[in-house]
Structure formats: C-alpha cells, structure tokens
Scaffold this motif. Structure first.
Motif, short mmCIF file in Angstrom:
data_model
loop_
_atom_site.label_atom_id
_atom_site.label_comp_id
_atom_site.label_asym_id
_atom_site.label_seq_id
_atom_site.Cartn_x
_atom_site.Cartn_y
_atom_site.Cartn_z
N MET A 23 0.83 -1.21 0.00
CA MET A 23 0.00 0.00 0.00
C MET A 23 0.86 1.26 0.00
O MET A 23 0.52 2.25 -0.65
CB MET A 23 -0.96 0.01 1.19
CG MET A 23 -2.05 -1.01 1.07
SD MET A 23 -3.00 -0.79 -0.45
CE MET A 23 -4.03 -2.20 -0.43
N GLU A 24 1.99 1.22 0.72
CA GLU A 24 2.90 2.36 0.71
C GLU A 24 3.48 2.58 -0.70
O GLU A 24 3.65 3.70 -1.14
CB GLU A 24 4.04 2.15 1.70
CG GLU A 24 3.63 2.28 3.14
CD GLU A 24 4.72 1.89 4.11
OE1 GLU A 24 5.78 1.34 3.68
OE2 GLU A 24 4.54 2.12 5.32
N ILE A 30 6.57 5.54 -1.95
CA ILE A 30 7.85 5.60 -1.25
C ILE A 30 8.73 4.39 -1.56
O ILE A 30 9.90 4.38 -1.19
CB ILE A 30 7.67 5.77 0.28
CG1 ILE A 30 6.89 4.61 0.88
CG2 ILE A 30 7.00 7.08 0.59
CD1 ILE A 30 6.81 4.66 2.40
N HIS A 31 8.18 3.38 -2.23
CA HIS A 31 8.96 2.22 -2.67
C HIS A 31 8.85 2.10 -4.18
O HIS A 31 7.80 2.37 -4.76
CB HIS A 31 8.43 0.92 -2.05
CG HIS A 31 8.28 0.95 -0.57
ND1 HIS A 31 9.29 1.31 0.30
CD2 HIS A 31 7.22 0.64 0.22
CE1 HIS A 31 8.85 1.23 1.54
NE2 HIS A 31 7.59 0.84 1.52
N GLY A 51 12.75 -1.83 -2.27
CA GLY A 51 13.58 -0.87 -3.00
C GLY A 51 13.04 0.53 -2.85
O GLY A 51 11.85 0.77 -3.04
N GLY A 52 13.90 1.45 -2.51
CA GLY A 52 13.50 2.84 -2.32
C GLY A 52 13.02 3.49 -3.61
O GLY A 52 13.21 2.96 -4.71
N LEU A 60 16.07 -4.04 -8.98
CA LEU A 60 15.17 -5.16 -8.67
C LEU A 60 15.69 -6.46 -9.26
O LEU A 60 15.82 -7.46 -8.57
CB LEU A 60 13.75 -4.88 -9.19
CG LEU A 60 12.81 -6.08 -9.29
CD1 LEU A 60 12.49 -6.67 -7.94
CD2 LEU A 60 11.55 -5.71 -10.01
N ALA A 61 16.02 -6.44 -10.55
CA ALA A 61 16.50 -7.65 -11.22
C ALA A 61 17.77 -8.18 -10.58
O ALA A 61 17.94 -9.39 -10.42
CB ALA A 61 16.72 -7.36 -12.70
N ALA A 62 18.65 -7.29 -10.16
CA ALA A 62 19.90 -7.70 -9.51
C ALA A 62 19.67 -8.26 -8.11
O ALA A 62 20.50 -9.02 -7.60
CB ALA A 62 20.87 -6.51 -9.46
#
Length: 143
Positions: A23-24, A30-31, A51-52, A60-62
């Motif tokens: 939800m954030e 924020i993510h 992830g920020g 993400l993939a890494a």
C-alpha cells in the motif's frame, strides 16, 4: 502477533508487512519495488527486500536470487505519447531453473493467493531467467 491474511489454496499466510509495504508503494510512492519470499517453516509470505523510490528496475532484477524463487512487485512510472504521466504495477513470479523443485511448486501454488491480497496489479510476468523479464518487456507491456 501481527494479523495475517490466509491464502485458502495452500495454507500460506500473507503478513501485514506485505500488505502495508504494498500500500505504501501503491499510494504513497515511497517504494519502487518489493520482493516477497515464502518462509517454508512458518508457512508465511514475508517481505524479503524493499527498493526505495530512487531505485530502478535493474536494481530489482539484480536483487533476485539465482537459485531460489521469489515474488516481486514493481511500480513502473512512464510518460505516454500524449505527455501524460502514468504508473503501472507489475507482479513478477521469479522461478529460476536452479531453484529446488519443491520451491517451484510452492511458489506456483501460492501465487494466486498473494495476487488476490495485493489489489491493483496491472500486469503479470513469469520468469525463469533474466531475459524473460527484461526492462524492454516491461516497457512494451505498459504501452
């Protein structure tokens, strides 16, 4: 103890941290992405990594393991040809060839339950190697 949502098909539970982080990401932005994993002993879906907002799809993939399954959601922001800012949420089921068969089965049978809890997902990708979830595929799907 945190309240958790039970996934009817496999008995997996989605923790409150999963839904609140999602939800954030969806509403507060924020993510950029969230990676989820299944804790086999406790039979819960938990947050593995967040992830920020400044991180990218390549981050993400890494972050996905080469030898274990994961779920991920990615918030893809883009500008249309009409110069409108849009955002689409992708659900990625990551099941690499090197992962255990038991893990592949567990993740495959639990996927729909997690997707039901995470409302508002636009697209889904299933990948067994990085080429099946390249950034070009994300861009093409979002158009």
């Amino acid at each position: 103890m945190a309240m958790a949502f039970k996934m009817a098909t496999t008995g997996m539970r989605v923790t409150d941290e999963c839904t609140s982080s999602y939800m954030e990401m969806k509403w507060k932005k924020i993510h950029r992405y969230i990676i989820f994993k299944i804790e086999e002993k406790s039979r819960k879906v938990t947050v593995d990594k967040v992830g920020g907002a400044g991180e990218s799809y390549h981050d993400l993939a890494a972050s996905l393991p080469v030898d274990d399954c994961r779920y991920a959601v990615f918030d893809f922001d883009f500008v249309t040809v009409d110069n409108c800012r849009k955002s689409k949420i992708f659900f990625i089921a990551w099941s690499p060839e090197a992962s255990r068969i038991r893990a592949k089965i567990l993740y495959a049978t639990s996927k729909d339950g997690l997707r039901r809890v995470l409302e508002g997902i636009h697209y889904e990708l299933q990948a067994t190697d990085p080429t099946e979830m390249g950034f070009d595929i994300i861009q093409d799907r979002a158009k």
